[in-house]
Design a protein around this motif. Sequence first.
Motif, PDB file in Angstrom:
ATOM      1  N   THR A 111       0.957  -1.339  -0.263  1.00 21.40           N
ATOM      2  CA  THR A 111       0.504  -0.046   0.183  1.00 21.40           C
ATOM      3  C   THR A 111       0.919   0.948  -0.231  1.00 21.40           C
ATOM      4  O   THR A 111       2.490   0.717  -0.281  1.00 21.40           O
TER       5      THR A 111
ATOM      6  N   CYS B 213      -2.018   7.382  -2.049  1.00 20.70           N
ATOM      7  CA  CYS B 213      -2.862   6.730  -3.020  1.00 20.70           C
ATOM      8  C   CYS B 213      -3.914   6.932  -2.942  1.00 20.70           C
ATOM      9  O   CYS B 213      -5.134   6.137  -1.215  1.00 20.70           O
ATOM     10  N   PRO B 214      -5.259   7.865  -3.416  1.00 18.14           N
ATOM     11  CA  PRO B 214      -6.663   8.154  -2.793  1.00 18.14           C
ATOM     12  C   PRO B 214      -7.487   6.307  -2.038  1.00 18.14           C
ATOM     13  O   PRO B 214      -8.643   5.995  -1.444  1.00 18.14           O
ATOM     14  N   THR B 215      -6.867   5.473  -3.442  1.00 12.43           N
ATOM     15  CA  THR B 215      -7.501   3.922  -2.988  1.00 12.43           C
ATOM     16  C   THR B 215      -7.179   3.429  -1.505  1.00 12.43           C
ATOM     17  O   THR B 215      -7.760   2.664  -0.789  1.00 12.43           O
ATOM     18  N   ALA B 216      -5.794   3.600  -1.775  1.00  8.03           N
ATOM     19  CA  ALA B 216      -4.755   2.815  -0.260  1.00  8.03           C
ATOM     20  C   ALA B 216      -5.495   3.935   0.705  1.00  8.03           C
ATOM     21  O   ALA B 216      -5.519   2.845   1.485  1.00  8.03           O
ATOM     22  N   GLN B 217      -5.501   4.659   1.243  1.00  4.83           N
ATOM     23  CA  GLN B 217      -6.552   5.391   1.745  1.00  4.83           C
ATOM     24  C   GLN B 217      -7.704   4.690   2.670  1.00  4.83           C
ATOM     25  O   GLN B 217      -8.315   4.994   3.721  1.00  4.83           O
ATOM     26  N   ALA B 218      -8.541   4.549   0.952  1.00  2.00           N
ATOM     27  CA  ALA B 218      -9.990   3.969   1.113  1.00  2.00           C
ATOM     28  C   ALA B 218     -10.399   2.618   1.648  1.00  2.00           C
ATOM     29  O   ALA B 218     -10.680   2.214   2.413  1.00  2.00           O
ATOM     30  N   TYR B 219      -8.646   1.941   1.966  1.00  2.00           N
ATOM     31  CA  TYR B 219      -8.490   0.464   2.621  1.00  2.00           C
ATOM     32  C   TYR B 219      -7.731   0.633   3.646  1.00  2.00           C
ATOM     33  O   TYR B 219      -7.721  -0.378   4.764  1.00  2.00           O
TER      34      TYR B 219
ATOM     35  N   THR C  59      -3.783  14.726  -1.390  1.00  2.00           N
ATOM     36  CA  THR C  59      -3.489  13.602  -0.259  1.00  2.00           C
ATOM     37  C   THR C  59      -2.853  14.695   0.022  1.00  2.00           C
ATOM     38  O   THR C  59      -2.595  16.025  -0.240  1.00  2.00           O
TER      39      THR C  59
ATOM     40  N   LYS D 129      -1.955  -0.834  -5.521  1.00  2.00           N
ATOM     41  CA  LYS D 129      -1.753  -1.396  -4.154  1.00  2.00           C
ATOM     42  C   LYS D 129      -3.432  -0.487  -3.655  1.00  2.00           C
ATOM     43  O   LYS D 129      -3.831   0.236  -4.698  1.00  2.00           O
TER      44      LYS D 129
END
Length: 162
Positions: A63, A67-73, A110, A149
């Motif tokens: 991760t 990254c917004p996707t990584a943050q969402a997880y 970010t 990620k």
Amino acid sequence: MKKLLIVLALLLSVSSLCAAETTPIETLALGAPAPAFALRGVDGRIHRLRSFACARVLVVVFTCNHCPTAQAYEERLKQLSTDYRTQSVALVAISPNDNKSVRLDELGYTDLGDSLAEMKIRARDRKFNFLACTTATRNRSRAYGPQAKPHAFVFDAARKLR
């Protein structure tokens, strides 16, 4: 003519370097052993694969901070860590990013980059209940072959990929 040959030689050497960089990275195959690692954690210590020997299951998640996707997880990872901690499952998040490779336009969505110092801030502020580490370069992650990620790898007690 001599200058032309030098220019051609330079172009060929650059193109071969670019071709080497675009070689596809293979994702670790099911049943493969977990590649060894020695990574600096947000706790300041070095963590190795053998550091998790007591865990029956090891989840390695590649991760990053920016990254917004990584943050969402992140909340999902915290919940997984909470739900399975009593069942001898360890979760370690690894950022393979070189902080110098984060583009300025990526920082527009970010609050933090991918340096270890910024990982410490994110882990503290988001109250991570799992270990976060950095490789500081992508080289170590290539052995696992994450394709995006976040990318999770689940290893059994024998540290075989399941």
